[in-house]
Design an enzyme around this catalytic site. Structure first.
Site, PDB file in Angstrom:
ATOM      1  N   ILE A 120      -3.622  -9.191   2.037  1.00  0.00           N
ATOM      2  CA  ILE A 120      -4.192 -10.227   3.009  1.00  0.00           C
ATOM      3  C   ILE A 120      -5.498  -9.855   3.552  1.00  0.00           C
ATOM      4  CG2 ILE A 120      -3.349 -11.284   5.086  1.00  0.00           C
ATOM      5  CD1 ILE A 120      -1.688 -12.218   3.017  1.00  0.00           C
TER       6      ILE A 120
ATOM      7  N   SER B 296      10.017 -11.735  -7.779  1.00  0.00           N
ATOM      8  CA  SER B 296      11.165 -11.133  -8.670  1.00  0.00           C
ATOM      9  C   SER B 296      12.519 -11.659  -7.764  1.00  0.00           C
ATOM     10  CB  SER B 296      11.045  -9.814  -8.728  1.00  0.00           C
ATOM     11  OG  SER B 296      12.157  -9.274  -9.911  1.00  0.00           O
TER      12      SER B 296
ATOM     13  N   SER C  46      -5.259  -4.452  -1.555  1.00  0.00           N
ATOM     14  CA  SER C  46      -5.696  -5.410  -0.739  1.00  0.00           C
ATOM     15  C   SER C  46      -5.118  -6.622  -1.131  1.00  0.00           C
ATOM     16  CB  SER C  46      -7.242  -5.760  -0.916  1.00  0.00           C
ATOM     17  OG  SER C  46      -7.828  -4.660  -0.515  1.00  0.00           O
TER      18      SER C  46
ATOM     19  N   GLY D 273       3.533  -2.815   3.143  1.00  0.00           N
ATOM     20  CA  GLY D 273       4.729  -4.062   3.071  1.00  0.00           C
ATOM     21  C   GLY D 273       3.942  -5.224   3.436  1.00  0.00           C
ATOM     22  N   GLU D 274       4.613  -6.259   3.790  1.00  0.00           N
ATOM     23  CA  GLU D 274       4.178  -7.567   4.103  1.00  0.00           C
ATOM     24  C   GLU D 274       4.803  -8.217   5.182  1.00  0.00           C
ATOM     25  OE1 GLU D 274       1.370  -8.699   2.952  1.00  0.00           O
ATOM     26  OE2 GLU D 274       0.864  -7.482   1.067  1.00  0.00           O
TER      27      GLU D 274
ATOM     28  N   CYS E 208       0.809  -1.133  -0.180  1.00  0.00           N
ATOM     29  CA  CYS E 208      -0.051   0.090  -0.142  1.00  0.00           C
ATOM     30  C   CYS E 208       0.942   1.311  -0.002  1.00  0.00           C
ATOM     31  CB  CYS E 208      -0.867   0.038   1.385  1.00  0.00           C
ATOM     32  SG  CYS E 208      -1.672  -1.694   1.470  1.00  0.00           S
TER      33      CYS E 208
END
Length: 632
Positions: free
Chosen positions: A56, A361, A54, A78-79, A2
């Protein structure tokens, strides 16, 4: 993935209406980072704005998110790949959750561990957390700098944003940093933490910070990319590398939306794709190339995909498409970035977005596993170690009078010059002596070595190869590789994940001794050994092109008139000797020298200047501009 904006007020506001409107305007600048929804939070101390893509818990993972009776608030880009494990750990300690999102887990992790939270995370991230009870703002950026975070101080307010363009809404002027510009001309990017705006900085990778009312921002490093090679059996290290990559790819594929992968013709992306296919057999892959012979890996990528039994979708870029999109791409950069490979990355992301929301990647493999050809240099220069320093100085004088291009000149120069004086990373565009002819405000007391000397000092006990890797991780990788990866994919609302840049993978890679990084002239030797039996044979030892771009050819042909016009019309006379740049172009076209990278570096700055200063070439997204421009 995001984007967010935020402000911290050192003195509480009596009313927040004006600030709320400003935050909305700042947030509007990064709609491309999160087109699915937006959200806001305000009190007298902070203002948060958020744009969501969106990934998770699609239904309930919106932000800003609160925890524990709205005591804690977060905005996060991020994640967190170990959020499931962290959640289980926190639940065992009595914590409860209302969503399935990694955002809530991150917030609860802070609730429990406070300023130790960042070190518990495995992922890519930049975030702000507001503790309403203690009136403390806490933030952090991931260990390698995969996700960006900019900040600036205006009077008694500190503003934050995922992209610098949002901060331009809050600023009343742009102050071009001439020192940053001078460094850009050598590195082809602006070295962090600087930006080309003297008022704006980046939070450095692997660092966290706190701000308290009436206090300054306080930074602390929580992660350092330290190398610690060990002598152990090759087979044992091969297994550790393979296991770490499998584990990383597995957690990087955690998603509630479709995941694909970029695929070039080299070992890095092929290894990622080969492993990912085992977890997700219907994986889609995406490749890009050019019509110019020798500048496309599309055919090799298709061969790899066919061998793995997966789909490959490719895009061939024309010079016209490249030129048409370039101004918009430069706007997305925020700061000038003169890596021609950024543009094909933009196009492959644009194609991938038609099919998936997340792409994997291979960024980071070269820096971690010793993939650049320049890393073979220390071995070739070994004989010079036995030459006394006095004799080396004499040989340097001999090299200085040798004609350019004469055989042996470069070898003498490199062999007799200490590594810290000759190596500044993977790109060195303009030497200091040449920048005097290019820049009108050249500072002779400023050198590109000023950027790297800290990293050479920190790595003084390392081997030369490890020193080069350490410098690249702290300059080239964060300033070029990861900047273009984030900006070009987010420009297309695509989340990019890079499994090699994972703490678990780095921990293994940091143990690899030099002799297993380059061996028998082969780069990334141990990574290639780990890929045996997994990656198709035709690509296992193939040299990587990545996203090669025929700039050298185009500047003489398809792009020549277009580039010449930009140089002539550019209003950068306060900074650039344009006659010198035009001469570079003339010499390039006459085959007197390959000046393609020099010309491209200046050209990107001129386009950046036309957007940010001259207000020309403005993309539709650019709806806000600063009121005044200051030249210093």
């Amino acid at each position: 993935m995001c984007g967010f904006v935020g402000v911290f007020n050192k003195h509480p506001l009596a009313q927040t209406a004006d600030q709320e409107e400003l935050i909305k305007q700042m947030n509007q600048m990064i709609v491309h980072r999160g087109p699915d929804s937006d959200g806001y939070f305000h009190d007298e101390h902070v203002g948060f704005g958020f744009r969501r893509l969106s990934i998770i818990d699609v239904e309930n993972g919106g932000q800003p998110l609160s925890y524990e009776d709205e005591t804690y608030w977060i905005i996060f880009n991020g994640e967190i790949y170990n959020y499931i494990e962290l959640r289980e750990e926190l639940e065992a300690k009595g914590y409860t959750f209302n969503t399935d999102s990694d955002t809530e887990v991150l917030l609860a992790t802070y609730r429990h561990y406070k300023e130790e939270a960042a070190s518990k995370l495995r992922g890519m991230f930049a975030f702000l957390i507001w503790n309403k009870n203690d009136h403390v703002l806490y933030g952090a950026r991931d260990p390698f700098g995969i996700k960006p975070l900019y900040y600036t101080t205006i009077n008694d307010q500190v503003y934050f944003a995922s992209e610098r363009k949002s901060l331009m809404v809050a600023q009343n002027d742009i102050e071009i940093d001439k020192e940053a510009l001078q460094q850009y001309m050598s590195f082809q990017f602006v070295p962090e933490p600087s930006t080309l705006d003297a008022h704006v900085k980046k939070v450095e990778p692997g660092s966290q910070f706190t701000i308290r009312p009436d206090g300054d921002i306080t930074f602390k490093t929580y992660f350092k990319a330290n190398f610690k090679p060990v002598q152990t059996e090759e087979d044992k290290l091969v297994k550790e590398v393979r296991d770490a990559i499998y584990d990383s790819v597995n957690v990087h594929m955690r998603s509630d939306v479709p995941v694909g992968s970029f695929l070039s013709g080299g070992i890095d992306s092929s290894f990622i794709v080969s492993v990912a296919k085992e977890f997700h057999p219907s994986l889609k892959t995406f490749s890009v190339g050019f019509e110019q012979q020798g500048f496309s890996e599309v055919d090799v990528a298709k061969e790899t995909a066919a061998a793995l039994g997966i789909e490959n979708i490719s895009k061939v870029i024309s010079p016209e498409e490249y030129m048409n999109e370039l101004p918009k791409i430069v706007w997305h950069f925020d700061d000038p970035l003169a890596d021609p490979a950024a543009i094909p990355l933009y196009f492959v992301a644009k194609e991938a977005k038609k099919h998936v929301t997340v792409a994997l990647s291979g960024e980071g493999a070269d820096e971690l596993f010793g993939g650049y050809n320049i890393y073979r240099e220390p071995l070739s220069l070994k004989p010079f170690e036995r030459i006394p320093s006095g004799l080396k100085k004499m040989l340097l004088h001999v090299a200085a009078v040798m004609p350019e291009g004469m055989r042996g000149k470069s070898l003498l120069e490199r062999g007799c010059t200490p590594l810290q004086d000759r190596y500044i990373g993977n790109a060195k565009i303009f030497e200091e002596s040449v920048k005097k002819q290019l820049l009108k405000h050249y500072n002779p007391n400023l050198s590109y070595r000023d950027v790297t000397k800290t990293y050479f000092t920190e790595s003084s006990s390392y081997s030369d190869i490890n020193k080069m890797q350490y410098v690249d991780i702290h300059t080239w990788m964060r300033g070029d590789i990861l900047l273009k990866a984030d900006k070009m994919t987010m420009a297309n609302s695509l989340e990019l994940r890079v499994p090699f840049l994972d703490k678990v993978v780095f921990d293994v890679a940091s143990k690899i001794p030099d002799e297993l990084k380059t061996k028998n002239g082969t780069t990334k030797y141990l990574l290639r050994k780990a890929a045996e039996g997994i990656v198709p044979e035709h690509v296992l030892n193939r040299k990587k092109l990545g996203f090669p771009v025929p700039i050298r050819h185009w500047l003489k042909n398809e792009m020549n008139e277009w580039v010449r016009n930009i140089i002539q019309e550019s209003q950068t006379d306060a900074y650039i000797h344009k006659d010198y740049v035009l001469q570079l172009l003339e010499d390039h076209c006459a085959d007197k020298a390959d000046n393609s990278r020099k010309i491209w570096t200046v050209l990107i700055f001129m386009i950046w200047h036309s957007i940010n200063i001259e207000k020309r070439y403005m993309p539709e997204e650019l709806s806000h501009q600063p009121k005044e421009v200051i030249f210093v």
